[in-house]
Design a protein around this motif. Structure first.
Motif, mmCIF file in Angstrom:
data_model
loop_
_atom_site.group_PDB
_atom_site.id
_atom_site.type_symbol
_atom_site.label_atom_id
_atom_site.label_comp_id
_atom_site.label_asym_id
_atom_site.label_seq_id
_atom_site.Cartn_x
_atom_site.Cartn_y
_atom_site.Cartn_z
ATOM 1 N N MET A 158 0.833 -1.199 0.000
ATOM 2 C CA MET A 158 0.000 0.000 0.000
ATOM 3 C C MET A 158 0.871 1.254 0.000
ATOM 4 O O MET A 158 1.963 1.266 0.581
ATOM 5 C CB MET A 158 -0.911 0.009 1.231
ATOM 6 N N ASN A 159 0.371 2.290 -0.664
ATOM 7 C CA ASN A 159 1.053 3.579 -0.652
ATOM 8 C C ASN A 159 0.551 4.404 0.530
ATOM 9 O O ASN A 159 -0.575 4.215 1.009
ATOM 10 C CB ASN A 159 0.799 4.338 -1.945
ATOM 11 N N GLU A 160 1.377 5.322 0.981
ATOM 12 C CA GLU A 160 0.992 6.184 2.099
ATOM 13 C C GLU A 160 -0.259 6.974 1.727
ATOM 14 O O GLU A 160 -0.325 7.604 0.677
ATOM 15 C CB GLU A 160 2.139 7.123 2.461
ATOM 16 N N GLY A 161 -1.278 6.921 2.577
ATOM 17 C CA GLY A 161 -2.532 7.606 2.331
ATOM 18 C C GLY A 161 -3.554 6.779 1.570
ATOM 19 O O GLY A 161 -4.702 7.198 1.401
ATOM 20 N N VAL A 176 -8.942 -0.831 4.906
ATOM 21 C CA VAL A 176 -7.808 -0.304 5.668
ATOM 22 C C VAL A 176 -7.264 0.964 5.030
ATOM 23 O O VAL A 176 -7.174 1.078 3.809
ATOM 24 C CB VAL A 176 -6.693 -1.376 5.794
ATOM 25 N N THR A 177 -6.914 1.917 5.886
ATOM 26 C CA THR A 177 -6.287 3.163 5.453
ATOM 27 C C THR A 177 -4.882 3.233 6.025
ATOM 28 O O THR A 177 -4.693 3.094 7.240
ATOM 29 C CB THR A 177 -7.076 4.384 5.946
ATOM 30 N N LEU A 178 -3.890 3.407 5.144
ATOM 31 C CA LEU A 178 -2.514 3.588 5.599
ATOM 32 C C LEU A 178 -2.313 5.081 5.870
ATOM 33 O O LEU A 178 -2.008 5.856 4.972
ATOM 34 C CB LEU A 178 -1.531 3.075 4.554
ATOM 35 N N VAL A 179 -2.509 5.468 7.116
ATOM 36 C CA VAL A 179 -2.509 6.885 7.482
ATOM 37 C C VAL A 179 -1.124 7.494 7.334
ATOM 38 O O VAL A 179 -0.950 8.551 6.717
ATOM 39 C CB VAL A 179 -3.024 7.060 8.933
ATOM 40 N N SER A 180 -0.120 6.827 7.908
ATOM 41 C CA SER A 180 1.244 7.359 7.854
ATOM 42 C C SER A 180 2.231 6.228 8.077
ATOM 43 O O SER A 180 1.849 5.117 8.464
ATOM 44 C CB SER A 180 1.459 8.455 8.900
ATOM 45 N N MET A 181 3.492 6.505 7.866
ATOM 46 C CA MET A 181 4.550 5.499 8.025
ATOM 47 C C MET A 181 5.852 6.176 8.407
ATOM 48 O O MET A 181 6.092 7.338 8.087
ATOM 49 C CB MET A 181 4.724 4.719 6.718
ATOM 50 N N ARG A 182 6.690 5.421 9.107
ATOM 51 C CA ARG A 182 8.023 5.920 9.457
ATOM 52 C C ARG A 182 8.963 4.744 9.695
ATOM 53 O O ARG A 182 8.522 3.627 9.975
ATOM 54 C CB ARG A 182 7.960 6.807 10.708
ATOM 55 N N GLU A 183 10.249 4.997 9.569
ATOM 56 C CA GLU A 183 11.237 3.942 9.766
ATOM 57 C C GLU A 183 11.410 3.644 11.255
ATOM 58 O O GLU A 183 11.222 4.525 12.104
ATOM 59 C CB GLU A 183 12.584 4.355 9.169
ATOM 60 N N GLU A 184 11.802 2.404 11.535
ATOM 61 C CA GLU A 184 12.099 2.030 12.912
ATOM 62 C C GLU A 184 13.427 2.671 13.315
ATOM 63 O O GLU A 184 14.412 2.613 12.575
ATOM 64 C CB GLU A 184 12.218 0.507 13.031
#
Length: 410
Positions: A136-139, A180-188
């Protein structure tokens, strides 16, 4: 005045119309939507923009309506409902914030979470949804159809726990459809850069997730969670009781060191059990030996090592370990029960070995006896042949003697 005349003139003109003309005029006034614009071959700018917009929407709908067969066998399907705001996709170990709803085939909502943070590939949601998030892409908003194998399987889910996002029971072998919505993402962030408290919290969270999969008999997923827990809980402290963190080296108290040790031992103990369940005996031995190296009198570890050795066929060594565990924890009925089983098993194996030995010994004695009697039988046969030969010879000699005697007396 002129206007009044014009109006009057128009009115007078209408009055001069016949009935048919009046009906046609009334029809055109009451039903303006039926009036068609002349087909000139040209359209206005507004009409062009509307047509382009409809065409684009049609193209997007057609494109988005296509389902992606993620695994190629129809068990995990993904359909884009709304395109993302970027082309960025999460990778393994990334932290994503998602909002999702899970429904059964009859539309019943069984799961619902809003703005929850999960880590990719750490199976903190059902496995099928975890796999789909990486595509999935962000958003993006997507529909993910998950086969029971990658959802709640043959067991379903009867009693949700605090780790479950489930709000209603999931029946066995149920297909779950997620919006499902991919709201945001960040690296660990680097584990080493985290504080002791943060690493302990995350490590134990992953340990509890491993316990969750153990209860569901999803042993491979449990092993995955336990190993991730050890990344946060293992090797966090140097020999001098110092730990590197974002703020530099931090000296840990004796209580903190002991807590950290206890957490690691819990993970290794459970990891050994999960590995035993999938018959990974050598790996299980290494895991349980981590515990016994630090805690030689850990009854649970002794018990599990005994189980592992028994599975490897070393029942005698297993009994020794379970006897030690039973003396340490005299109230543990599970240890007592397993010890009794192994003792009975050992006696049965000893009896079977004794019976087998006696059987083999009896067969050997019979073979030996047969070997000894064979020459005697051969001797008896030879004696009989010699006796018959001697008897026949004697008879022949007697016959010849009688013949000679008769011949001489003639």
């Amino acid at each position: 005045m002129d206007a009044e005349k014009s109006s009057s003139s128009s009115f007078e003109d209408l009055s001069n119309l016949n009935e048919q003309e009046r009906a046609e005029l009334a029809s055109s006034v009451l039903e303006p939507t039926q009036i068609k614009a002349p087909e000139t071959g040209h359209s206005t700018g507004e009409q062009d923009r509307s047509a382009d917009s409809e065409a684009k929407a049609s193209e997007d709908t057609e494109e988005d309506s296509e389902c992606m067969d993620i695994l190629g066998n129809g068990t995990l399907l993904k359909k884009v409902l709304k395109k993302g705001r970027s082309e960025l996709r999460p990778e393994s170990k990334d932290l994503v914030t998602i909002t999702y709803t899970g429904r059964l085939e009859d539309g019943t909502v069984v799961e619902e979470q809003s703005n929850v943070v999960v880590q990719i590939d750490d199976v903190e949601v059902v496995q099928g949804l975890d796999m789909a998030l990486k595509l999935m892409n962000e958003g993006e908003v997507a529909e993910v159809i998950v086969n029971p194998r990658f959802a709640y399987g043959e067991l379903g889910l009867k009693e949700p726990t605090e780790l479950d996002p489930v709000i209603r029971p999931v029946p066995p072998n149920a297909t779950v459809t997620y919006t499902v919505t991919l709201v945001s993402m960040r690296e660990e962030s680097d584990i080493e850069a985290r504080t002791y408290a943060s690493r302990k919290e995350i490590g134990n969270k992953k340990r509890l997730r491993g316990n969750y999969w153990m209860k569901r008999q999803e042993y491979n997923l449990a092993i995955q969670s336990y190993r991730r827990a050890l990344e946060y809980l293992d090797d966090t402290v140097s020999a001098g009781g110092m730990m590197e963190s974002g703020a530099g080296s931090v000296e840990l108290s004796t209580a903190e060191l002991q807590d950290l040790l206890e957490d690691r031992m819990k993970v290794y103990n459970n990891l050994a059990l999960a590995q035993l369940k999938i018959s990974a005996h050598e790996a299980a031995l290494k895991s349980v030996d981590h515990v016994l190296k630090c805690q030689p009198s850990n009854a649970k570890a002794l018990y599990r090592k005994g189980k592992i050795l028994d599975a490897k066929g070393d029942t005698a060594a297993a009994i020794t370990l379970l006897q030690k565990a039973a003396t340490i924890d005299v109230d543990d009925k599970l240890i007592q029960s397993e010890l009794s089983k192994l003792i009975l098993k050992s006696k049965r194996e000893a009896r079977n070995e004794r019976d087998l030995y006696q059987k083999m010994l009896g067969q050997a004695q019979k073979l030996e006896q047969k070997t000894k009697t064979a020459p005697a039988a051969q001797n008896n046969e030879s004696s009989k042949i010699m006796m018959w030969g001697y008897l026949v010879g004697t008879i022949l000699i007697g016959v010849v003697g009688v013949a000679i005697f008769r011949y001489n007396n003639q």
